[in-house]
Scaffold this motif. Structure first.
Motif, PDB file in Angstrom:
ATOM      1  N   VAL A  30       0.857  -1.182   0.000  1.00 27.58           N
ATOM      2  CA  VAL A  30       0.000   0.000   0.000  1.00 27.58           C
ATOM      3  C   VAL A  30       0.893   1.231   0.000  1.00 27.58           C
ATOM      4  CG1 VAL A  30      -1.783   1.266   1.262  1.00 27.58           C
ATOM      5  CG2 VAL A  30      -1.795  -1.229   1.251  1.00 27.58           C
ATOM      6  N   GLU A  31       0.619   2.145  -0.930  1.00 26.63           N
ATOM      7  CA  GLU A  31       1.380   3.392  -0.994  1.00 26.63           C
ATOM      8  C   GLU A  31       0.441   4.566  -0.841  1.00 26.63           C
ATOM      9  OE1 GLU A  31       3.918   3.952  -4.330  1.00 26.63           O
ATOM     10  OE2 GLU A  31       4.640   1.893  -4.300  1.00 26.63           O
ATOM     11  N   VAL A  32       0.883   5.565  -0.097  1.00 22.65           N
ATOM     12  CA  VAL A  32       0.136   6.810   0.031  1.00 22.65           C
ATOM     13  C   VAL A  32       0.961   7.882  -0.663  1.00 22.65           C
ATOM     14  CG1 VAL A  32      -0.826   8.491   1.638  1.00 22.65           C
ATOM     15  CG2 VAL A  32      -0.860   6.058   2.197  1.00 22.65           C
ATOM     16  N   VAL A  33       0.403   8.414  -1.749  1.00 21.09           N
ATOM     17  CA  VAL A  33       1.136   9.389  -2.552  1.00 21.09           C
ATOM     18  C   VAL A  33       0.308  10.661  -2.646  1.00 21.09           C
ATOM     19  CG1 VAL A  33       2.149   9.833  -4.809  1.00 21.09           C
ATOM     20  CG2 VAL A  33       2.167   7.521  -3.887  1.00 21.09           C
ATOM     21  N   ALA A  34       0.951  11.795  -2.453  1.00 23.64           N
ATOM     22  CA  ALA A  34       0.261  13.080  -2.580  1.00 23.64           C
ATOM     23  C   ALA A  34      -0.019  13.350  -4.053  1.00 23.64           C
ATOM     24  CB  ALA A  34       1.124  14.193  -1.998  1.00 23.64           C
ATOM     25  N   PRO A  35      -1.181  13.941  -4.366  1.00 25.09           N
ATOM     26  CA  PRO A  35      -1.499  14.226  -5.768  1.00 25.09           C
ATOM     27  C   PRO A  35      -0.609  15.335  -6.328  1.00 25.09           C
ATOM     28  CG  PRO A  35      -3.192  15.136  -4.341  1.00 25.09           C
ATOM     29  CD  PRO A  35      -2.267  14.333  -3.471  1.00 25.09           C
ATOM     30  N   ASP A  36      -0.447  15.336  -7.650  1.00 21.22           N
ATOM     31  CA  ASP A  36       0.370  16.363  -8.298  1.00 21.22           C
ATOM     32  C   ASP A  36      -0.324  17.723  -8.285  1.00 21.22           C
ATOM     33  OD1 ASP A  36       2.223  14.427  -8.850  1.00 21.22           O
ATOM     34  OD2 ASP A  36       1.451  14.013 -10.860  1.00 21.22           O
ATOM     35  N   GLN A  37      -1.644  17.721  -8.411  1.00 19.11           N
ATOM     36  CA  GLN A  37      -2.404  18.965  -8.445  1.00 19.11           C
ATOM     37  C   GLN A  37      -3.135  19.146  -7.121  1.00 19.11           C
ATOM     38  OE1 GLN A  37      -4.993  18.533 -11.752  1.00 19.11           O
ATOM     39  NE2 GLN A  37      -3.372  18.668 -13.285  1.00 19.11           N
ATOM     40  N   PRO A  38      -3.382  20.402  -6.739  1.00 15.48           N
ATOM     41  CA  PRO A  38      -4.108  20.613  -5.480  1.00 15.48           C
ATOM     42  C   PRO A  38      -5.558  20.148  -5.592  1.00 15.48           C
ATOM     43  CG  PRO A  38      -3.785  22.688  -6.613  1.00 15.48           C
ATOM     44  CD  PRO A  38      -2.999  21.664  -7.371  1.00 15.48           C
ATOM     45  N   ILE A  39      -6.129  19.792  -4.482  1.00 13.77           N
ATOM     46  CA  ILE A  39      -7.514  19.350  -4.439  1.00 13.77           C
ATOM     47  C   ILE A  39      -8.404  20.584  -4.464  1.00 13.77           C
ATOM     48  CG2 ILE A  39      -9.249  18.169  -3.045  1.00 13.77           C
ATOM     49  CD1 ILE A  39      -6.962  16.509  -1.865  1.00 13.77           C
ATOM     50  N   THR A  40      -9.350  20.616  -5.398  1.00 15.96           N
ATOM     51  CA  THR A  40     -10.283  21.737  -5.485  1.00 15.96           C
ATOM     52  C   THR A  40     -11.678  21.240  -5.156  1.00 15.96           C
ATOM     53  OG1 THR A  40     -10.621  21.352  -7.843  1.00 15.96           O
ATOM     54  CG2 THR A  40      -8.927  22.932  -7.235  1.00 15.96           C
ATOM     55  N   ILE A  41     -12.382  22.032  -4.370  1.00 14.10           N
ATOM     56  CA  ILE A  41     -13.760  21.721  -4.007  1.00 14.10           C
ATOM     57  C   ILE A  41     -14.624  22.837  -4.571  1.00 14.10           C
ATOM     58  CG2 ILE A  41     -15.374  21.357  -2.115  1.00 14.10           C
ATOM     59  CD1 ILE A  41     -12.972  20.413  -0.452  1.00 14.10           C
ATOM     60  N   ASN A  42     -15.480  22.495  -5.499  1.00 12.50           N
ATOM     61  CA  ASN A  42     -16.335  23.471  -6.142  1.00 12.50           C
ATOM     62  C   ASN A  42     -17.713  23.416  -5.502  1.00 12.50           C
ATOM     63  OD1 ASN A  42     -17.510  25.279  -7.812  1.00 12.50           O
ATOM     64  ND2 ASN A  42     -17.292  24.079  -9.687  1.00 12.50           N
ATOM     65  N   LEU A  43     -18.067  24.473  -4.792  1.00 17.60           N
ATOM     66  CA  LEU A  43     -19.364  24.528  -4.128  1.00 17.60           C
ATOM     67  C   LEU A  43     -20.225  25.575  -4.823  1.00 17.60           C
ATOM     68  CD1 LEU A  43     -18.274  24.466  -0.384  1.00 17.60           C
ATOM     69  CD2 LEU A  43     -19.183  22.596  -1.724  1.00 17.60           C
ATOM     70  N   ASN A  44     -21.158  25.113  -5.588  1.00 17.80           N
ATOM     71  CA  ASN A  44     -22.121  26.020  -6.203  1.00 17.80           C
ATOM     72  C   ASN A  44     -23.338  26.077  -5.298  1.00 17.80           C
ATOM     73  OD1 ASN A  44     -20.537  26.485  -8.453  1.00 17.80           O
ATOM     74  ND2 ASN A  44     -21.304  24.679  -9.496  1.00 17.80           N
ATOM     75  N   VAL A  45     -23.301  27.000  -4.362  1.00 19.84           N
ATOM     76  CA  VAL A  45     -24.357  27.103  -3.369  1.00 19.84           C
ATOM     77  C   VAL A  45     -25.000  28.473  -3.501  1.00 19.84           C
ATOM     78  CG1 VAL A  45     -24.881  27.081  -0.909  1.00 19.84           C
ATOM     79  CG2 VAL A  45     -23.125  25.568  -1.813  1.00 19.84           C
ATOM     80  N   LYS A  46     -26.304  28.475  -3.575  1.00 20.23           N
ATOM     81  CA  LYS A  46     -27.034  29.725  -3.624  1.00 20.23           C
ATOM     82  C   LYS A  46     -27.774  29.885  -2.304  1.00 20.23           C
ATOM     83  CE  LYS A  46     -30.600  32.208  -6.118  1.00 20.23           C
ATOM     84  NZ  LYS A  46     -31.614  32.135  -7.163  1.00 20.23           N
ATOM     85  N   ILE A  47     -27.419  30.915  -1.579  1.00 20.08           N
ATOM     86  CA  ILE A  47     -28.069  31.179  -0.306  1.00 20.08           C
ATOM     87  C   ILE A  47     -29.044  32.318  -0.528  1.00 20.08           C
ATOM     88  CG2 ILE A  47     -27.750  31.894   2.079  1.00 20.08           C
ATOM     89  CD1 ILE A  47     -24.960  30.672   1.924  1.00 20.08           C
ATOM     90  N   ASP A  48     -30.284  32.018  -0.355  1.00 17.64           N
ATOM     91  CA  ASP A  48     -31.339  33.007  -0.556  1.00 17.64           C
ATOM     92  C   ASP A  48     -32.213  33.002   0.689  1.00 17.64           C
ATOM     93  OD1 ASP A  48     -32.980  34.864  -1.708  1.00 17.64           O
ATOM     94  OD2 ASP A  48     -34.091  33.410  -2.909  1.00 17.64           O
ATOM     95  N   HIS A  49     -32.286  34.116   1.341  1.00 14.84           N
ATOM     96  CA  HIS A  49     -33.106  34.182   2.547  1.00 14.84           C
ATOM     97  C   HIS A  49     -33.912  35.483   2.529  1.00 14.84           C
ATOM     98  CE1 HIS A  49     -29.530  36.436   3.714  1.00 14.84           C
ATOM     99  NE2 HIS A  49     -30.300  37.082   4.564  1.00 14.84           N
ATOM    100  N   GLU A  50     -34.997  35.402   3.192  1.00 15.22           N
ATOM    101  CA  GLU A  50     -35.882  36.557   3.265  1.00 15.22           C
ATOM    102  C   GLU A  50     -36.400  36.640   4.694  1.00 15.22           C
ATOM    103  OE1 GLU A  50     -40.152  37.783   1.399  1.00 15.22           O
ATOM    104  OE2 GLU A  50     -38.733  36.740   0.100  1.00 15.22           O
ATOM    105  N   ILE A  51     -36.311  37.823   5.274  1.00 16.03           N
ATOM    106  CA  ILE A  51     -36.771  38.011   6.646  1.00 16.03           C
ATOM    107  C   ILE A  51     -37.977  38.939   6.589  1.00 16.03           C
ATOM    108  CG2 ILE A  51     -36.184  38.883   8.928  1.00 16.03           C
ATOM    109  CD1 ILE A  51     -33.265  38.252   8.239  1.00 16.03           C
ATOM    110  N   ARG A  52     -39.037  38.477   7.164  1.00 13.07           N
ATOM    111  CA  ARG A  52     -40.266  39.278   7.197  1.00 13.07           C
ATOM    112  C   ARG A  52     -40.621  39.579   8.659  1.00 13.07           C
ATOM    113  NH1 ARG A  52     -44.195  36.294   2.811  1.00 13.07           N
ATOM    114  NH2 ARG A  52     -42.686  36.312   1.120  1.00 13.07           N
ATOM    115  N   VAL A  53     -40.787  40.833   8.931  1.00 12.97           N
ATOM    116  CA  VAL A  53     -41.160  41.235  10.276  1.00 12.97           C
ATOM    117  C   VAL A  53     -42.460  42.037  10.161  1.00 12.97           C
ATOM    118  CG1 VAL A  53     -40.490  42.533  12.319  1.00 12.97           C
ATOM    119  CG2 VAL A  53     -38.763  41.322  10.976  1.00 12.97           C
TER     120      VAL A  53
END
Length: 70
Positions: A30-53
């Motif tokens: 078993v070998e543990v090798v670091a990847p050549d490219q950095p790990i990218t995490i793509n989060l396409n998150v839309k935060i939409d909130h509405e406050i009604r008082v």
């Protein structure tokens, strides 16, 4: 007779060494090798909130500065 027993012993030792060598060659590796490219995490998150008082007019009057409550 001793030479036949000695030869059998030598042959058995050689067979045992050969089997152990073969089994050692089949062990998993078993070998543990670091990847050549950095790990990218793509989060396409839309935060939409509405406050009604909603405040009743009476409650608004109680909470006003003129009421003397505060």
């Amino acid at each position: 007779m001793m030479s036949v027993r000695r030869r059998r012993g030598n042959v058995q030792i050689l067979v045992l060494v050969g089997v152990l060598w073969g089994v050692a060659g089949c062990t998993p590796r078993v070998e543990v090798v670091a990847p050549d490219q950095p790990i990218t995490i793509n989060l396409n998150v839309k935060i939409d909130h509405e406050i009604r008082v909603k405040v009743d007019k009476e409650l608004d009057q109680v909470m006003s500065n003129k009421s003397g409550l505060f």
